[in-house]
Design a protein around this motif. Structure first.
Motif, mmCIF file in Angstrom:
data_model
loop_
_atom_site.group_PDB
_atom_site.id
_atom_site.type_symbol
_atom_site.label_atom_id
_atom_site.label_comp_id
_atom_site.label_asym_id
_atom_site.label_seq_id
_atom_site.Cartn_x
_atom_site.Cartn_y
_atom_site.Cartn_z
ATOM 1 N N GLY A 54 0.802 -1.210 0.000
ATOM 2 C CA GLY A 54 0.000 0.000 0.000
ATOM 3 C C GLY A 54 0.839 1.265 0.000
ATOM 4 N N ALA A 55 1.965 1.265 0.709
ATOM 5 C CA ALA A 55 2.826 2.438 0.734
ATOM 6 C C ALA A 55 3.420 2.718 -0.637
ATOM 7 N N LEU A 56 3.658 1.673 -1.412
ATOM 8 C CA LEU A 56 4.171 1.864 -2.768
ATOM 9 C C LEU A 56 3.055 2.283 -3.711
ATOM 10 N N ASP B 176 10.418 4.654 -16.306
ATOM 11 C CA ASP B 176 9.659 3.419 -16.532
ATOM 12 C C ASP B 176 10.374 2.210 -15.941
ATOM 13 N N THR B 177 11.654 2.353 -15.657
ATOM 14 C CA THR B 177 12.408 1.298 -14.974
ATOM 15 C C THR B 177 11.784 0.958 -13.625
ATOM 16 N N ASN C 164 7.507 -4.738 -6.633
ATOM 17 C CA ASN C 164 8.930 -4.996 -6.388
ATOM 18 C C ASN C 164 9.495 -3.895 -5.513
ATOM 19 N N LYS C 165 9.394 -4.052 -4.214
ATOM 20 C CA LYS C 165 9.823 -2.978 -3.316
ATOM 21 C C LYS C 165 11.333 -2.857 -3.203
#
Length: 565
Positions: free
Chosen positions: A254-256, A275-276, A285-286
């Motif tokens: 959620g933070a992301l 875009d990477t 993918n954190k």
């Protein structure tokens, strides 16, 4: 079932919490006109959008300032007034110091129930007491450490005409000192100066990771910021590898998706290579973390910053106008709650930079090429995507009546309030967003471009010829008159949109919205049947989008299907 958790922010306006604010920061070397810019949206379902003014002045020895929690109005304490304070308008003071915020929350056990200075008070008291960004950092730290910090984790944007900083802080929780006090009173914090020529952003997730320990010109921090994390058990590594955000506000999906994605949307608009980080912004993918700041591909103009605050992830996988949730008319909003469940699976609605629950928003400019009392707070109310910014000079000593906090409230409609007028127009736009919002945007662009390219330069030139006191009076009068002119223009727009789009139909016109607003605004603007009775002709029925029609057919096609015999 995994629960998604998005960190939500509180606004810096009295007696009303705001949720999920957004800040963009542009250094002077990254801006097209050499100004330092900070943007902010105070997003709350319960916040009344108004502009606040605090006069500066001199104070007698022993004078006290009562401190009230900004979100609730709860009395906290009294603190001594300094001998001199500075005038403020909104989140800017007379010296072009700017402070904005987003709340990231962080580890809840670090909240201090005995704290007596909340995040909102830190902002506005610092604006009253500091002239530069570095002075403001000192004021914030001193107040929080002296009186105890009463809020959760916070990110601050702090800027003046020369430099811009991002500061992140959090309390230390409560530990009984044996005398009924808190042995851990105060904050741990880091402040980093954004390199000139770069842009930064934050949106309710702590963003400072590792930081230099030996560069006080560009990085300041609490002496115990690493050791305290070790003491509590958040970190066990070396000083060099310590990450503030990973220790004090570890990110989840959620933070992301709900927070960092807004930063990503801004970065990808002004810089290459973003875009990477799409998988990071979408919460997949954190480990693929975005940088704290990026270098823009070209100098960033104020109008670009205005428009970045209007973003709905257009052109990305999260585009809010493109999926079925946008309905039959491309509405880029999803009513709360943000999460919903279907057959045991949990789903999230997007949370973009522009949102329906904005109370007020601004883009502040600290300008090094003019006197410091000529900084500009471009101020607006309600949803940034369908509202307009107007210039308020930072030395203004009066608030326009249409923006006054005494003119209406969230429970009291006022016909002279800009907040209520803009909400009338915007809520009508939600009905047929893909058409009505386009008309509104023409008016927004015409107004803002005229102010930026013509009105402000002319005002600056006149103000530069005046002595200081007359300049302040002139800039105040100009700010008030211009805001009222915007209100009057929006009043005409409100009537135009109702006549044109009433009942889901669209009346044909002889010209467009700008011509209507600049002309007489009479029925002669619209096409009639020529019989002299003001009866419209060539009424259009635009219908619904293809995706919506197919969805309706799939859902209820057997009932709605036309049978031809």
């Amino acid at each position: 079932m995994k629960k998604l958790f998005v960190l939500l922010a509180a606004a810096v306006a009295p007696f009303g919490a705001a949720l999920a604010c957004t800040n963009f920061i542009i250094t002077k070397g990254a801006s097209a006109d050499g100004s330092v810019m900070v943007s902010y949206a105070a997003d709350s379902h319960g916040l009344y959008g108004a502009l606040y003014h605090t006069p500066g002045g001199r104070h007698k020895a022993g004078a006290l300032l009562p401190v009230y929690e900004w979100d609730t109005g709860r009395y906290l304490t009294d603190i001594p007034q300094p001998a001199r304070t500075w005038s403020t308008v909104g989140n800017m003071n007379e010296h072009s110091l700017i402070i904005a915020e987003t709340t990231y929350g962080g580890r809840h056990e670090l909240e201090d129930p005995t704290g007596r200075i909340d995040y909102g008070s830190l902002i506005y008291i610092a604006l009253q007491r500091a002239k530069t960004a570095r002075e403001a950092i000192d004021v914030i730290v001193e107040l929080a450490d002296t009186y105890g910090y009463a809020s959760s984790g916070e990110s601050f944007s702090i800027a003046d005409p020369d430099e811009a900083w991002i500061m992140e802080l959090i309390g230390k929780g409560f530990k009984d000192d044996g005398r009924g006090g808190n042995a851990r009173k105060g904050i741990v914090w880091v402040a980093r100066r954004i390199p000139d020529g770069y842009v930064c952003a934050h949106a309710n997730q702590a963003r400072i990771t590792t930081f230099p320990k030996d560069d006080p010109e560009n990085c300041l921090y609490a002496p115990d910021v690493v050791e305290f994390a070790r003491e509590i058990g958040y970190y066990q590594g070396s000083d060099e590898e310590f990450s503030f955000s990973d220790a004090y506000a570890p990110a989840d999906f959620g933070a992301l998706r709900g927070c960092e994605a807004r930063v990503w949307a801004f970065f990808r608009t002004v810089a290459d290579g973003m875009d990477t980080y799409t998988d990071y912004a979408m919460g997949y993918n954190k480990t693929n973390k975005m940088p704290l700041w990026v270098k823009p591909r070209a100098k960033v103009a104020p109008k670009t910053v205005f428009d970045c605050m209007r973003d709905h992830y257009e052109g990305t996988p999260m585009d809010m106008t493109a999926d079925l949730g946008a309905g039959g008319h491309g509405c880029p909003y999803r009513w709360r709650p943000m999460y919903f469940e279907v057959d045991g699976e949990e789903y999230c609605n997007e949370r973009a930079t522009a949102t329906q629950q904005t109370g007020f928003w601004f883009v502040a400019q600290a300008r090094p090429d003019v006197p410091r009392d000529m900084g500009i707070l471009w101020f607006g109310v309600d949803d940034a995507a369908t509202s307009c910014l107007t210039p308020i000079y930072c030395s203004a000593t009066e608030v326009p009546a249409c923006f006054s906090e005494t003119n209406g409230s969230m429970l009291d409609y006022s016909p002279t309030s800009a907040f209520w007028l803009f909400n009338r127009v915007t809520n009508f736009a939600y009905m047929r967003y893909n058409m009505i919002a386009a008309d509104i945007r023409k008016v927004v662009d015409a107004w803002e471009n005229d102010q930026l390219q013509t009105q402000v330069p002319q005002t600056d030139a006149k103000a530069a010829t005046l002595p200081a006191k007359k300049r302040v009076r002139y800039l105040t009068d100009h700010s008030v008159r211009t805001a009222q002119a915007l209100f009057d223009r929006w009043s005409k727009l409100d009537k135009y949109l109702l006549v044109k789009y009433m009942d889901g139909n669209v009346k044909s016109e002889h010209a467009g919205v700008l011509e209507f607003l600049d002309g007489s605004g009479t029925a002669a603007h619209f096409v009639d049947n020529g019989n002299g009775r003001d009866i419209p002709d060539n009424i259009q029925f635009p219908g619904y989008g293809e995706k919506w029609k197919r969805a309706v057919a799939a859902d209820n096609g057997e009932i709605l299907k036309v049978i031809n015999e």
